[in-house]
Scaffold this motif. Structure first.
Motif, short mmCIF file in Angstrom:
data_model
loop_
_atom_site.label_atom_id
_atom_site.label_comp_id
_atom_site.label_asym_id
_atom_site.label_seq_id
_atom_site.Cartn_x
_atom_site.Cartn_y
_atom_site.Cartn_z
N ILE A 99 -5.04 5.80 -10.60
CA ILE A 99 -4.08 6.55 -9.78
C ILE A 99 -3.11 5.59 -9.10
O ILE A 99 -1.89 5.79 -9.11
N TYR A 100 -3.64 4.50 -8.53
CA TYR A 100 -2.79 3.48 -7.93
C TYR A 100 -1.85 2.88 -8.96
O TYR A 100 -0.65 2.71 -8.71
N ILE A 101 -2.38 2.54 -10.13
CA ILE A 101 -1.56 1.94 -11.18
C ILE A 101 -0.43 2.89 -11.57
O ILE A 101 0.70 2.47 -11.77
N GLY A 102 -0.73 4.18 -11.65
CA GLY A 102 0.31 5.17 -11.96
C GLY A 102 1.40 5.19 -10.91
O GLY A 102 2.60 5.21 -11.24
N HIS A 103 1.01 5.18 -9.63
CA HIS A 103 2.01 5.13 -8.55
C HIS A 103 2.83 3.85 -8.63
O HIS A 103 4.06 3.88 -8.50
#
Length: 135
Positions: A99-103
């Motif tokens: 999720i962090y990587i996506g953001h």
């Protein structure tokens, strides 16, 4: 490969720890038809259906994003990382969190930053999936 199951593999060479990783890197190269003469590449090593990152994927891609951001690169990249972390509640240990990587990737794209290696990896995985779909 002996079972004829299509495989696309991604590996970290972990260049900073050669003594600990030589046997693993050699085994990966041998099993996946990689380059056994260069177990610790200094740049991404692109083999057929197998890529090896010098240290790790995040390090390589992160360096490319820093360069792509231009002036005051490190500060700009750190600011974007901070915004992505804030969007995830400022949790710790986010570096491998999807999720962090996506953001982070969304914010970097909005800032106009690209990673040649990440783009190539995505293209190769898509091409691999497309070419093996009929198998």
């Amino acid at each position: 490969k002996g079972l004829e199951i299509p495989v696309y593999a991604i590996s970290d060479a972990d260049n900073g720890k050669p003594a600990e990783n030589e046997a693993r890197n050699r085994a990966n190269a041998r099993i996946l038809c990689g380059d056994e003469t260069e177990l610790f590449p200094t740049a991404p090593q692109w083999n057929q259906h197998f890529v090896v990152w010098p240290s790790d994927l995040a390090d390589t891609v992160g360096r490319e994003f820093v360069v792509a951001l231009g002036a005051q690169v490190r500060q700009h990249f750190d600011d974007i990382r901070g915004r992505a972390q804030a969007e995830c509640g400022n949790a710790t240990w986010l570096d491998k969190d999807p999720i962090y990587i996506g953001h982070l990737l969304r914010l970097l794209k909005e800032a106009g930053a690209t990673s040649t290696s990440l783009n190539r990896l995505c293209d190769e995985i898509i091409a691999f999936g497309t070419s093996t779909a009929a198998v």
